[in-house]
Structures are given as C-alpha cells and as structure tokens.
Write an enzyme that holds these catalytic residues in place. Structure first.
Site, PDB file in Angstrom:
ATOM      1  N   LYS A 174       3.389  -9.361  -6.039  1.00 29.31           N
ATOM      2  CA  LYS A 174       3.995  -8.278  -5.191  1.00 29.31           C
ATOM      3  C   LYS A 174       5.493  -8.669  -5.163  1.00 29.31           C
ATOM      4  CE  LYS A 174       0.124  -6.682  -2.453  1.00 29.31           C
ATOM      5  NZ  LYS A 174      -0.496  -7.154  -1.295  1.00 29.31           N
ATOM      6  N   LEU A 216       3.228   2.212   1.916  1.00 29.30           N
ATOM      7  CA  LEU A 216       4.491   2.180   2.434  1.00 29.30           C
ATOM      8  C   LEU A 216       5.704   2.274   1.385  1.00 29.30           C
ATOM      9  CD1 LEU A 216       4.842  -0.897   4.782  1.00 29.30           C
ATOM     10  CD2 LEU A 216       4.543   1.524   5.548  1.00 29.30           C
ATOM     11  N   ALA A 246       0.671  -1.374   0.021  1.00 27.40           N
ATOM     12  CA  ALA A 246       0.122  -0.036   0.180  1.00 27.40           C
ATOM     13  C   ALA A 246       0.875   1.192  -0.034  1.00 27.40           C
ATOM     14  CB  ALA A 246      -0.889   0.019   1.211  1.00 27.40           C
TER      15      ALA A 246
END
Ligand code: ADP
Ligand code: ASP
Ligand code: MG
Length: 810
Positions: free
Chosen positions: A677, A608, A606
């Site tokens: 990711k 960060l 997100a």
C-alpha cells in the site's frame, strides 16, 4: 389526392392486410387515393433464391415454388373465405415454366430474373385487390407494367419519364376512389418486365405522387417512422418527428432501409410532403419529411449504417504520374455498373480507396484490373486490394455544418472503445460524416455513437467481474440495489454481462439477473481466465469494464492484454500495481494509449478516497513531502481488539471470519500488505520505487512467517502468546497504543510497529479504521488527513463501485 404505399410486412399476414384495408377505407372517404403495394415480406428474396437454385441445376427450386404458392393461396382463402381459381394458379404455372427453362439452360439472364421477381408484387396486389373488392371498396387494379416505362437496365431500370407521364396522365381521368398499383415493377417499350431496384416500391409510389401531383405521399411500414438509427441495431433509437428531404436522403442512402433513397427525389421535385407511418400503429407518432427542417433540433439527426460493404484500395508510388487516374477508375467502375458508396483519397495521391457493395466485389476487381492492366504489369500500381468484411457508419444532420467538433467527438468515441476506423469521408454538403470500420465492430460502434450524440440517452456500461467472494458478493448486491436509481436519475445502465469464480463463468449480453447470479453461475461454463477474456473480446460490447475482485496473480497478468483492447480495469487486487516499476509504468502507458483506464482506489484503505485525492493533488501541481499512515484495517483491528484476555491467535481468526483479512492472513501479518500500500501511494505521488525500497521492521516473533502452512502459522502464533502479551503490557504501561505505521519521510520508506502516544492523530483509531496524513507543499503546517473504515467487504465494494462510476464519468 394522396398516394399510400404499403411495404412487405404491411401485406405480410391476414391481420396486416386487414389493417391496410381499414387505413385505405378511412383515407378514401373524402379523397381519391392511389395505393402501391410491395410483395409480401420475404417473397422477393425467395424468388431470387429459387431462380438461382434453378440456374445452378438444383431441383429444390420446385419445392420453393410450391411453398410460395401455398403461402399465397392460403392467404387468399383466409381473407376471402373461398378458394381462388384463376389468377394465382395461372401465375404459378407461368413461373414454373420460366424456372424450368432456367433450370434446363442453366442460364438466368437479368431479364428473366426481373420477370421472376415481378411475380411477388403481382401476387400481393392481386390479393389485396380481391379482398378490398370483396369488402365492397370501389377499387381498381392497374398493372404498373402498362404505365411505368423504363429503359432496359434490368434489375435497376430507369423510368422514361416522358412516356410514363403521358400514360399515367391519360389514366388519371378514369381513376376512381381507390387505384391500386403493384410497386417495384415496370416494363420496357417492348413490353419486357423490368424492376426498379430492391426496395423499389417506395420509388413507384413517389413517382406516382409526382406525376399525379399528390398532396402527400405516405409510406406505411412496420416502424413508426424514420428513427435516429436502425431500431434493430440500436434499442434506444427514437423517432424523428420532422426531417428535411436532404436529411432523409442521407439517412436512407447510408442504410436507413425504411426509405429507398431514389424515392425522395420525385417527391422533393414537387415539394410533396412524405409521411412515414406504421401500419400496426396507424394513429401513433410518425415522421414528416419536408423541405425545411427544424434548426433548433439536435445537430446530428441520425446515425445510419450499411452492414455489408467492401473497401477497394488502389495504391502505388507512381499514381501521381498516371494521367486522369481517378477519371479512369470511376469510369471503369461505372461501366461495370458498380455503385460507389464512398471515396477517400489522400492528397499525396498515393492511394485511393472506394467503398462498394459486397455483391459488386468481383465485377469491380475485374473492371479495375482491366483498366489499369498496363500500370499493374509495370508495377506503377500495387495489386488491387479488397477488404470485404467492412461496414459503413454515417452521422447525418443538415445543421452539422454549423458546428465544429462533431468529427472529433465521433472519432474520439470510437477510439476510446478500441474501434479502428479504416476510411473517413465527409460529404461536401457537410450533412454527413462517414466512417468505414470492421463489420465485427458495427453494432458496438453504432450504439456508442448513438449514446454520445443523443444526450438524453441512457449510457450502457458492461461489467465483467472475476471473483465473487465476500467483496464480490457485496459489490453485486450494491449494483443490484442501485441499478434502478442510476438508470432513473443518472441515465446510466450498469449491467453485469459476465461473472466468474475460480471454477465457473457465466455471460449474458443483456445483463445477468442479479437476484439469481449465484444459481446462474453455478450452472455456467467451465472457467479459465484466458477464455473469460476472449469471451469479453468476442462480445465486443461498448463501455466494457473488467473488474478483478481477487487477490490472484494470474488475473493481474491479463490486465495488459485487456487494456490493449481498450477495456478499462477496476480492481482492489494490489498485485499489478506493486510489481516492478517498469510493469507498473507499462500498464499506465497502455491504458493511456488505448483510451482505457486502470483504477485501483481500493488498493489502499478500501473505499476511502485516498488515491483519487492524491491524484488530484498531483494533477493540480502540488508536491508530496511526506506520508504517514495506518494502512492496515486488519492490523489495526487486531491491535485494538487484543487486550491479553483472549489469545492473539483467536483474534486473528475472528478478524478472518469478519472478512477483515486478506484471504491468507499471513499477507497482513507479515506487513507485506502494508508495504504494497505504501509503495502504491509513493508511486502515485510520482516516485520511482520498488518493494525493496521499503524497510520493514517485523513485529512478529521469529519463526512465525517461516511456518510452512497456514495451520502451522496459527500454531506458532499460539505458542508465542507470551510475546504478544508482553508487547501489549509494555504499551499499556507507557499509556500508548500499538499501531503498524507506514511512513515516507526524508526520502526513506518504512513499515513497523510503533507505540503511539495520546495526542497523536493515530492514537484514537477505532476498530478497523485507517488514517493517512499527507504533508505537501500546500498542506505544510497541517497535513491533509483522510480517515475512516479501511477494511471490510461493504466499504471495499463501494470503493470499487466508485471507481466504476468515476470511469464512466471521465
Ligand atoms: P417495408 O417492407 O415496409 O418497405 P423495410 O423493411 O424496407 O419495410 O424498411 C423498414 C425497416 O427499416 C424497419 O423495420 C427498420 O428495421 C429498418 N430501418 C433501418 N434504419 C432505420 C431507421 N433509421 N429508421 C427506421 N427504420 C429503419
Ligand atoms: N419487393 C421488393 C423488394 O423486396 C420491393 C419493395 O419491397 O420495395 O425489394
Ligand atoms: Mg422497403
């Protein structure tokens, strides 16, 4: 003595003429003054229009005459409180007769056209004179045609200075308090009416100032002075309090219509200060034009533009061999009375390119084709090509020559926004740099340049957002809350110019009201991604950013096309960055090639700063040795919350309700989301990897992922409650925590459920936290750790926001 000139809008209404009267009154209290007036705004255009209609045999010219007559008689009556009986009627019957002649013969000579156009100034000066006389001002009206003598160049006549000076100076001794002259008009030695070119009233005034050696020339108009750009095109344009004659000349030559370029020379010759002032704000700020300029001021003083120009291009391999080629070209153009605005020639002499006004296109083409008839027939030259949809932009500043890099900045700014430049010229005076661009890019280009050269300016950013779900809404809220602050503190105006959901779209060039976006969108147009993108293209706004806040494949498909238009892309959607390596590379290359950016910080953890940190490490020469991470806020939340009391299924449902899962939670639970990711982190570390290179150890019981629908998936999870309970108990007994860990180590990438022991950095991970450990050449012993909330609408939205700001600051 002073000379005051009032333009078309300054005499355009009863109220305006009253303001003019009060300016004249106060200027003439201690001094004799000379006043010059233009025709009422728009009248010259209408006279030209009605005369061409008459020439074409179109009887509607009569109605236009009637309309003009009514306009002038009404104004007279309102100003003087009585009807006029004489001059106006007479003038209109003359005009009607002349136009009738044009209509019958279907012929409009430039001499007749000048006569027709002269009516505008004759009428306006008569009305202003009558009103002031009625107000008891000591005023005399002189017919400029008796004193200003020109050659026979109808439409753009040249003053015969000797004759004119004699006549005017003869008049000087008898001139009283206020002497009024109609601008723009003059006559030949044979008493034929001529005009001095469009905008020529400024020239009349400057000429009178020169001959009478006035102490000042005041140009009264509808803006406060010369501005950094045309205020109709650039809202942020601001006033230039003091410029040099040369700067004023360059600005006006390249389109600052507020001053007619030839009108500067007569004032300059006698060192007369020119003031540009606003009739409607007489006491307000204004511009002073003198010989010297303020050297400390901005290097670039203004940006001018000419909207309608054409580019004539002559090229051919044998051009080098054609004797006196340029001489013949310019002679031909000059004999055809085509004004050349800009010239560029490559040193190889393979082509020469001149910018001309669009009204001269036919004349120019004919003249050049005639001149080079033989060469064209022998194919030594290619056919004359003319692009008519072009505009010119020019940066102007007397001090620019002392500074390197202005050109670079100008073209860099244009290039980054996808504006291609067709021709470039820098005057040898180095007071201007001009670029020819497509007309459709004009407004965008001039605003961009204005933003980049006038630093105190506000930078406008236009966002186009697709997807207004949880994250999209949060993002819109955050923008709405920050708009004022960013504007005030950072001179950044972030506007949402377009939004869409899967059904509707809504656009507003000046920015959607973010308090009402939902209603506006509801009443918007039908949505389709292709039309959404073409609308962005049509709007062609500077600093446009495409923000995709969906998880949709269709939308990821358009990034390539969007980037090719030099529009940057910001997205939390992982699809584009996780397709094949080839596609990923292509997007990055496209972004680089077109000066755009492709930012997707929120693809991982997100808001960060994981990807940006990684990028900084790599750029500064570090090398990633291993990555270990808990990257799914969702899965972390599930395994943190689950303790065997409520069912695993109900925990999934509550996570979804909290906006912690992908729209389809199976993407989280399958581990696919974590794989994507990890893949992105590896790619951003410089590795060439595909999805299949990441090993997945599934943590779901068999059959769950094969379930055909979301409902049956939930059912399967519920049926397997004992499996989840067993997982939990086992971990609990071993005093460990369950974490889905993504790791890249020793060239191997895996994703799987692990039991984490106390003491490990992953052990204490609250709620939906994410954590990433990078071991690098520089962070060898102790890893670089990034930890914090890794899911949720608010943090994702703020990550998108950070990408937008990053992009603006780059
Ligand atoms: P007038 O009728 O008074 O002669 P013009 O219409 O000829 O007025 O010129 C004034 C207009 O020039 C302004 O309304 C403005 O829109 C336009 N303009 C273009 N460029 C500039 C500039 N750089 N500074 C000021 N005005 C400009
Ligand atoms: N009326 C003329 C024109 O419109 C001259 C002027 O306004 O300066 O061009
Ligand atoms: Mg003007």
């Amino acid at each position: 003595m002073k000379v005051l000139k009032f333009g078309g809008t300054s005499v355009g209404s009863v109220a305006a003429i009253k303001s003019v009267a009060s300016i004249i009154n106060s200027a003439s209290t201690n001094n004799n003054i000379v006043v010059v007036v233009s025709a009422i705004g728009g009248v010259t255009n209408q006279l030209i229009q009605l005369s061409t209609r008459a020439q074409q045999g179109d009887t509607s010219y009569e109605a236009l005459i009637d309309q003009l007559k009514l306009q002038h008689t009404t104004m007279y009556t309102e100003l003087l409180g009585k009807e006029e009986e004489g001059f106006i009627n007479e003038l209109f019957s003359q005009l009607s007769e002349v136009c009738k002649g044009v209509f019958l013969l279907k012929e409009l000579t430039s001499r007749t056209s000048d006569f027709i156009q002269s009516c505008g100034e004759r009428l306006s000066s008569f009305i202003v004179f009558s009103y002031l006389k009625n107000e008891k001002v000591d005023i005399t009206l002189y017919d400029s045609r008796k004193y200003l003598i020109t050659d026979k160049q109808f439409g753009n006549a040249n003053i015969l200075i000797k004759e004119t000076s004699e006549l005017l100076l003869g008049l000087k001794s008898e001139m009283g308090s206020v002497s009024l002259f109609p601008g723009f008009i003059a006559s030949t030695l044979e008493n034929e009416t001529t005009t001095l070119g469009r905008g020529g009233s400024d020239y009349t005034a400057s000429l009178l100032a020169n001959v009478f050696e006035a102490e000042a020339l005041e140009i009264w108009t509808d803006v406060n002075g010369l501005m950094t750009a045309d205020p109709r095109l650039v809202k942020q344009a601001h006033l230039l309090p003091h410029v040099s004659y040369e700067e004023a000349l360059e600005l006006s030559h390249f389109g600052a219509k507020v001053l007619y370029p030839p009108s500067i020379q007569p004032a300059l010759d006698k060192g007369i200060t020119i003031w540009v002032k606003n009739t409607f704000d007489a006491e307000g700020e204004c511009t002073k034009i003198t010989k010297e300029w303020d050297e400390k001021k901005n290097l670039v003083r203004g940006i001018s533009s000419i909207k309608e120009i054409a580019l004539l291009n002559l090229s051919g391999n044998s051009m080098v061999g054609i004797p006196s080629f340029s001489f013949r070209l310019f002679r031909a153009l000059s004999e055809a009375r085509v004004n050349v605005i800009l010239i560029t020639q490559a040193s190889s002499e393979h082509s020469i390119c001149v910018a001309i006004s669009t009204v001269d296109v036919d004349k120019a083409k004919e003249a050049v084709s005639q001149e080079f008839k033989t060469e064209l027939e022998l194919r030594k030259l290619n056919a004359v090509s003319i692009d008519t949809d072009m505009s010119i932009l020019a940066l102007v500043g007397a001090n620019m020559k002392n500074q390197v890099g202005i050109c670079g900045k100008m073209f860099d700014t244009l290039g980054r926004n996808g504006i291609s430049v067709t021709a470039i010229a820098q005057g040898s005076s180095e007071r201007n740099i001009s670029a020819v661009i497509h007309r459709s890019d004009m407004k965008k280009a001039i605003n961009l340049l204005h933003e980049s050269f006038f630093l105190s300016e506000i930078k406008k950013v236009h966002l186009f957002i697709v997807g207004v779900g949880n994250v999209g809404r949060a993002f819109l809220n955050q923008i709405s809350e920050q708009q004022e602050y960013l504007l005030k503190e950072h001179h950044l105006n972030i506007l949402v110019a377009g939004i869409a959901n899967s059904k509707q779209s809504y656009f507003e060039e000046e920015g959607i009201d973010l308090k009402r976006w939902a209603d506006l969108l509801n009443d918007g147009d039908a949505y389709h991604i292709d039309s959404f993108v073409s609308r962005i293209d049509e709007l062609n706004l500077r600093n446009s950013v495409f923000v995709d806040i969906t998880a949709s494949e269709d939308i990821a498909q358009v990034y390539q096309a969007v980037l090719e238009k030099s529009i940057s892309v910001v997205t939390p959607n992982k699809i584009a960055a996780t397709r094949s390596m080839e596609q990923y590379r292509k997007l990055k290359q496209t972004a680089r090639k077109y000066g755009a950016q492709f930012l997707f910080e929120t693809n991982v953890a997100a808001g960060l700063p994981v990807i940006s940190t990684l990028n900084d490490l790599i750029k500064s020469g570090d090398k990633i040795l291993s990555i270990e991470a808990v990257l799914s806020g969702t899965l972390n939340y599930l395994f943190n919350e689950y303790n065997g009391q409520s069912t695993f299924k109900s925990i999934i449902e509550s996570a979804k309700a909290l906006g912690l899962t992908e729209p389809d939670p199976r993407l989280d639970l399958s581990g696919e989301d974590v794989i994507r990711k990890l893949l992105i982190l590896m790619r951003e570390s410089g590795l060439e990897v595909e999805m299949k290179d990441v090993d997945l150890v599934s943590f779901l019981p068999e059959g769950c992922l094969e379930a055909p629908s979301l409902d049956s998936f939930y059912q399967k999870v519920e049926d397997n409650e004992p499996y989840f309970k067993a997982l939990y108990n086992e971990a609990e007994q071993a005093k460990t925590k369950l974490r889905v860990v993504a790791s890249y180590k020793n060239g191997k990438a895996t994703v799987g459920l692990q039991k984490i022991e106390e003491g490990h950095p992953f052990y204490f991970l609250e709620g939906k936290d994410n954590i990433v450990l990078f071991h690098t050449e520089r962070y060898k012993a102790q890893p670089l750790v990034i930890k914090g909330a890794g899911a949720g609408a608010e943090v994702t939205a703020s990550g998108i926001f950070a990408d937008v700001l990053r992009l603006v600051n780059n």
